[in-house]
Design an enzyme around this catalytic site. Structure first.
Site, PDB file in Angstrom:
ATOM      1  N   ARG A 131      24.905  36.334  25.623  1.00 16.02           N
ATOM      2  CA  ARG A 131      25.669  35.201  26.655  1.00 16.02           C
ATOM      3  C   ARG A 131      25.291  33.978  26.255  1.00 16.02           C
ATOM      4  O   ARG A 131      25.973  33.118  26.413  1.00 16.02           O
ATOM      5  CB  ARG A 131      25.658  35.800  28.032  1.00 16.02           C
ATOM      6  N   LYS A 233      27.399  30.118  31.552  1.00 12.71           N
ATOM      7  CA  LYS A 233      26.370  29.719  32.457  1.00 12.71           C
ATOM      8  C   LYS A 233      25.784  28.144  32.196  1.00 12.71           C
ATOM      9  O   LYS A 233      24.530  28.090  32.000  1.00 12.71           O
ATOM     10  CB  LYS A 233      25.164  30.806  32.556  1.00 12.71           C
ATOM     11  N   GLU A 269      35.532  33.637  42.152  1.00 14.17           N
ATOM     12  CA  GLU A 269      34.127  34.162  42.068  1.00 14.17           C
ATOM     13  C   GLU A 269      33.622  33.334  43.523  1.00 14.17           C
ATOM     14  O   GLU A 269      34.022  32.698  44.161  1.00 14.17           O
ATOM     15  CB  GLU A 269      33.094  33.497  41.138  1.00 14.17           C
TER      16      GLU A 269
END
Length: 386
Positions: A131, A233, A269
């Site tokens: 990721r 992220k 989210e």
């Protein structure tokens, strides 16, 4: 360029800082000296006691500095040099660094658990590595290879093994951090990047502990935009939501549930977690369509739920559906699987079932069992750190 760390220990500060700089440029003889020196320090600390001097029964989710951190730096060609451990401490940074001027930074979150048999275990760490690579591509950054990422994480855990809490008392939270450390005045990608891994022992992410959360639906501030960085992220994803979080917590809510930026009609989210709704035998979660992070706990929970025979729907979820759910829960590395007791939307509070014998608890028990080694890992999700 040498990576210069401002270290805690005055007796080893200049020694380790100087040698680490040469080691990162591949000097094998010096690297050997560093390894021997650090190994000696680690042996000495392990002999002082199996665990660090921490009140394990009262851990929260705040920084508790451990002994060591790992760091390495890339060159202009994009390759990362061999990293090294140093005492946890401040780092020197150019004021024109890409992270400070243009926000080139990514974070990851991982945990190391101590099983009842004393083994130290990590949960699917290779997914964090992949990721970060994907995020680095999106942010025009150099990235360590999966192998380099994993090596940095392993070294950090082993060096801080005495900070991994006793079984059932929490975990060692690992924070891999990749940022532009090269200087640039004009708007451009940095010429070099630094990869750091540090850790902190933690317990529950939310101040409620294991109690159910109360969420507030934010109708004005979105978490991410189509075409933006919501699916990676990036550090820049978190600062813009701090005000919404502050306002919600001032009113007594645990956290914020965000709507999509385009229509403001669909849930996406929570600030640092994915969300799931339970309706009978069906579990619903917003699809990862470019604005929602593909959480590793999210993916794992979906797989566990399917194995148990539940129907899982990944799709657009209108905010009105929160009124139809029987259970709601959040997932994330920091949060684990957290039950939601209520969601407030347009001054209407909808409450949900919480407690034992429910879907949320069933999923949580299996996930935690795998993470801590008390349930057989048939999926090969666990990595033992030794």
């Amino acid at each position: 360029m040498a990576l210069r760390c401002l270290l805690k220990s005055p007796t080893t500060s200049s020694y380790i800082s100087k040698i680490c700089g040469f080691r990162m440029h591949g000097t094998k003889a010096v690297a050997s000296v560093v390894e021997e020196h650090v190994s000696a320090m680690l042996r000495s600390e392990r002999e002082d006691g199996e665990y660090a001097d921490v009140d394990w029964d009262n851990l929260g989710f705040s920084l508790v500095p451990t002994d060591y951190m790992f760091a390495t730096r890339s060159c202009k060609e994009g390759n990362f040099e061999q990293g090294c451990l140093s005492r946890y401490g401040n780092m020197e940074l150019n004021p024109a660094a890409g992270i400070l001027n243009y926000g080139q930074g990514l974070i990851e979150g991982m945990k190391a658990y101590r099983g009842e048999d004393g083994r130290v275990l990590m949960f699917r760490p290779e997914l964090n590595a992949m990721r970060m690579k994907n995020g680095a591509e999106r942010m025009c950054m150099h990235s360590p290879s999966v192998q380099q990422f994993m090596e940095g994480v392993k070294q950090t855990v082993l060096a801080n093994k005495r900070w991994v809490p006793p079984p059932g008392k929490g975990s060692l939270y690992l924070r891999p951090l990749l940022f532009g450390s090269g200087a640039s005045l004009g708007v451009s990608a940095a010429s070099e990047y630094t990869f750091v891994v540090f850790g902190s022992p933690v317990q529950n992410y939310f101040k409620e502990g294991t109690a159910a959360l109360n969420l507030y639906v934010e109708e004005v501030v979105p978490r991410a935009y189509i075409g933006g960085t919501g699916a990676v992220k990036a550090i820049s994803n978190y600062g813009p939501v701090l005000d919404a979080m502050r306002r919600a917590k001032a009113r007594g809510f645990s956290d914020v549930l965000y709507l999509d930026a385009e229509t403001k009609k669909n849930i996406e989210e929570v600030s640092a977690a994915n969300i799931f709704l339970v309706k009978g035998n069906t579990i619903v979660t917003p699809a990862t369509n470019g604005t929602i992070l593909r959480g590793i706990i999210r993916e794992s929970v979906i797989e566990i739920a399917l194995d148990l025979g539940y129907k899982v729907e990944e799709r657009v979820v209108p905010v009105e559906e929160i009124k139809e759910a029987e259970e709601v829960f959040c997932t994330g590395t920091a949060a684990g699987i957290a039950s939601v007791g209520s969601i407030t939307f347009q001054n209407t509070r909808t409450e949900y079932k919480v407690g034992d014998g429910l879907v949320t608890q069933q999923l949580r028990s299996i996930l935690v069992g795998i993470q801590t080694g008390s349930i057989q890992d048939t999926k090969h999700w666990i990595l033992e750190i030794d």
